[in-house]
Design a protein around this motif. Structure first.
Motif, PDB file in Angstrom:
ATOM      1  N   GLY A  12      36.118  91.310 -97.285  1.00  0.00           N
ATOM      2  CA  GLY A  12      35.533  92.577 -97.694  1.00  0.00           C
ATOM      3  C   GLY A  12      34.856  92.460 -99.047  1.00  0.00           C
ATOM      4  N   THR A  13      33.957  93.390 -99.333  1.00  0.00           N
ATOM      5  CA  THR A  13      33.238  93.401-100.598  1.00  0.00           C
ATOM      6  C   THR A  13      33.685  94.584-101.442  1.00  0.00           C
ATOM      7  N   ALA A  14      33.487  94.455-102.753  1.00  0.00           N
ATOM      8  CA  ALA A  14      33.826  95.535-103.677  1.00  0.00           C
ATOM      9  C   ALA A  14      32.896  95.450-104.882  1.00  0.00           C
ATOM     10  N   ASP A  15      32.561  96.599-105.430  1.00  0.00           N
ATOM     11  CA  ASP A  15      31.730  96.674-106.626  1.00  0.00           C
ATOM     12  C   ASP A  15      32.631  96.809-107.835  1.00  0.00           C
ATOM     13  N   ASN A  56      28.408  97.608-114.248  1.00  0.00           N
ATOM     14  CA  ASN A  56      27.113  97.434-113.591  1.00  0.00           C
ATOM     15  C   ASN A  56      27.234  97.359-112.073  1.00  0.00           C
ATOM     16  N   ASN A  57      28.442  97.652-111.560  1.00  0.00           N
ATOM     17  CA  ASN A  57      28.684  97.633-110.105  1.00  0.00           C
ATOM     18  C   ASN A  57      28.257  96.304-109.468  1.00  0.00           C
ATOM     19  N   LYS A  58      28.743  95.218-110.053  1.00  0.00           N
ATOM     20  CA  LYS A  58      28.460  93.901-109.511  1.00  0.00           C
ATOM     21  C   LYS A  58      29.270  93.694-108.230  1.00  0.00           C
ATOM     22  N   THR A  59      28.625  93.211-107.183  1.00  0.00           N
ATOM     23  CA  THR A  59      29.274  93.075-105.882  1.00  0.00           C
ATOM     24  C   THR A  59      29.943  91.712-105.750  1.00  0.00           C
ATOM     25  N   PHE A  60      31.211  91.752-105.339  1.00  0.00           N
ATOM     26  CA  PHE A  60      31.983  90.533-105.081  1.00  0.00           C
ATOM     27  C   PHE A  60      32.510  90.577-103.650  1.00  0.00           C
ATOM     28  N   VAL A  61      32.667  89.398-103.068  1.00  0.00           N
ATOM     29  CA  VAL A  61      33.336  89.286-101.783  1.00  0.00           C
ATOM     30  C   VAL A  61      34.687  88.624-102.028  1.00  0.00           C
ATOM     31  N   ALA A  62      35.721  89.112-101.357  1.00  0.00           N
ATOM     32  CA  ALA A  62      37.081  88.591-101.534  1.00  0.00           C
ATOM     33  C   ALA A  62      37.392  87.587-100.429  1.00  0.00           C
ATOM     34  N   LYS A  65      46.393  83.349-102.821  1.00  0.00           N
ATOM     35  CA  LYS A  65      45.531  83.870-103.876  1.00  0.00           C
ATOM     36  C   LYS A  65      44.367  84.636-103.259  1.00  0.00           C
ATOM     37  N   VAL A  66      43.692  85.411-104.069  1.00  0.00           N
ATOM     38  CA  VAL A  66      42.471  86.089-103.646  1.00  0.00           C
ATOM     39  C   VAL A  66      41.350  85.607-104.553  1.00  0.00           C
ATOM     40  N   LEU A  67      40.341  84.976-103.943  1.00  0.00           N
ATOM     41  CA  LEU A  67      39.197  84.474-104.684  1.00  0.00           C
ATOM     42  C   LEU A  67      38.064  85.486-104.624  1.00  0.00           C
ATOM     43  N   LEU A  68      37.422  85.722-105.753  1.00  0.00           N
ATOM     44  CA  LEU A  68      36.287  86.642-105.812  1.00  0.00           C
ATOM     45  C   LEU A  68      35.023  85.846-106.078  1.00  0.00           C
ATOM     46  N   SER A  69      34.025  86.050-105.232  1.00  0.00           N
ATOM     47  CA  SER A  69      32.762  85.334-105.372  1.00  0.00           C
ATOM     48  C   SER A  69      31.608  86.326-105.366  1.00  0.00           C
ATOM     49  N   SER A  70      30.668  86.095-106.265  1.00  0.00           N
ATOM     50  CA  SER A  70      29.468  86.941-106.289  1.00  0.00           C
ATOM     51  C   SER A  70      28.410  86.443-105.312  1.00  0.00           C
TER      52      SER A  70
END
Length: 274
Positions: free
Chosen positions: A204-207, A211-217, A223-228
């Protein structure tokens, strides 16, 4: 001759079925990976920063997480409608706004309630309290007193408070300011901390951030990795979906080829009369 030809077709279909099945067995399903994550969430209570906004990992389990940030001075508002009641200093007040197009003030008037055993009557749209005389409650000694006058006799003058735009006002344990008054309502505003929570689930994605940068988890090893790199992550998922489509097609070829061989064998070697 017909049986010999049928045997050839049967062999061809069986070869096709076996070939498709063998391809299914050796095919390796691609996986989603995040090589250089922007953030790695590894434990509850962890703090991380996105463009100057600090987040706290409030929960982390099962490949998902919740992160929260607190705005120390958020603006809240509330609307008090005309003729509604509110509690102030253990006293109930009724909000009264003048019937004007642009009122500049409103009044809070103390609500004085009659006791349950108080008898009232209404005559000509006027409410009266039935007051007993001194002769053992005889109906001949009863009198009617207007309800407002009776309340003044019993409780004294009701307490009133005036509200104007800009006034400070205590509301639900918050120190508020009267921001606007209309003929329908009084608007209140106040400042207080506000916590915003965001849920992160694998895929899923989250802002995040101001600046509401979008990341995908992505869940990996607890662990949970966040990537732009949302586009790259989605391309990997699309490749996996395409792989499953091809595998489904190979299963179809294998099953249909086997059924065709079986059907030919049944028809070619079926006993016949004559």
């Amino acid at each position: 001759m017909q049986r010999r030809a049928a045997g050839v077709y049967i062999a061809v279909f069986l070869v096709i079925a076996a070939g498709a099945y063998s391809l299914i067995g050796v095919a390796q399903e691609p996986t989603v990976s995040v090589e250089n994550p922007d953030r790695t969430l590894s434990n509850q209570g962890q703090k991380f920063n996105v463009d100057g906004r600090q987040y706290n990992v409030t929960s982390l389990s099962g490949g998902s997480a919740e992160v929260a940030w607190t705005q120390q001075s958020a603006t809240y508002s509330a609307e008090l409608t005309n003729n509604s009641t509110i509690e102030q200093d253990n006293t109930t007040f009724r909000l009264l706004i003048p019937n004007q197009s642009k009122p500049n003030q409103a009044t809070l008037r103390e609500v004085q309630n009659l006791t349950n055993d108080t008898q009232t009557v209404t005559q000509s749209n006027q409410t009266y309290v039935v007051v007993n005389g001194s002769d053992n409650g005889s109906s001949a000694n009863k009198s009617l007193v207007p309800v407002d006058e009776y309340k003044r006799q019993q409780f004294g003058e009701p307490e009133t408070r005036t509200l104007r735009k800009g006034n400070n006002f205590q509301y639900q344990n918050n120190s508020t300011t009267v921001s606007n008054i209309t003929k329908e309502s009084v608007m209140l505003q106040w400042k207080a901390p506000k916590t915003t929570t965001t849920s992160l689930s694998s895929g899923g994605t989250a802002d995040l951030g101001p600046n509401n940068k979008t990341f995908v988890a992505h869940a990996q090893g607890g662990k949970v990795l966040l990537s732009s790199d949302v586009k790259g992550y989605n391309e990997q998922n699309a490749e996996i979906n395409h792989f499953h489509e091809r595998i489904a097609g190979l299963w179809g070829v294998s099953i249909l080829s086997f059924l065709a061989a079986l059907l030919l064998a049944m028809l070619a070697y079926m006993p016949f009369k004559g």
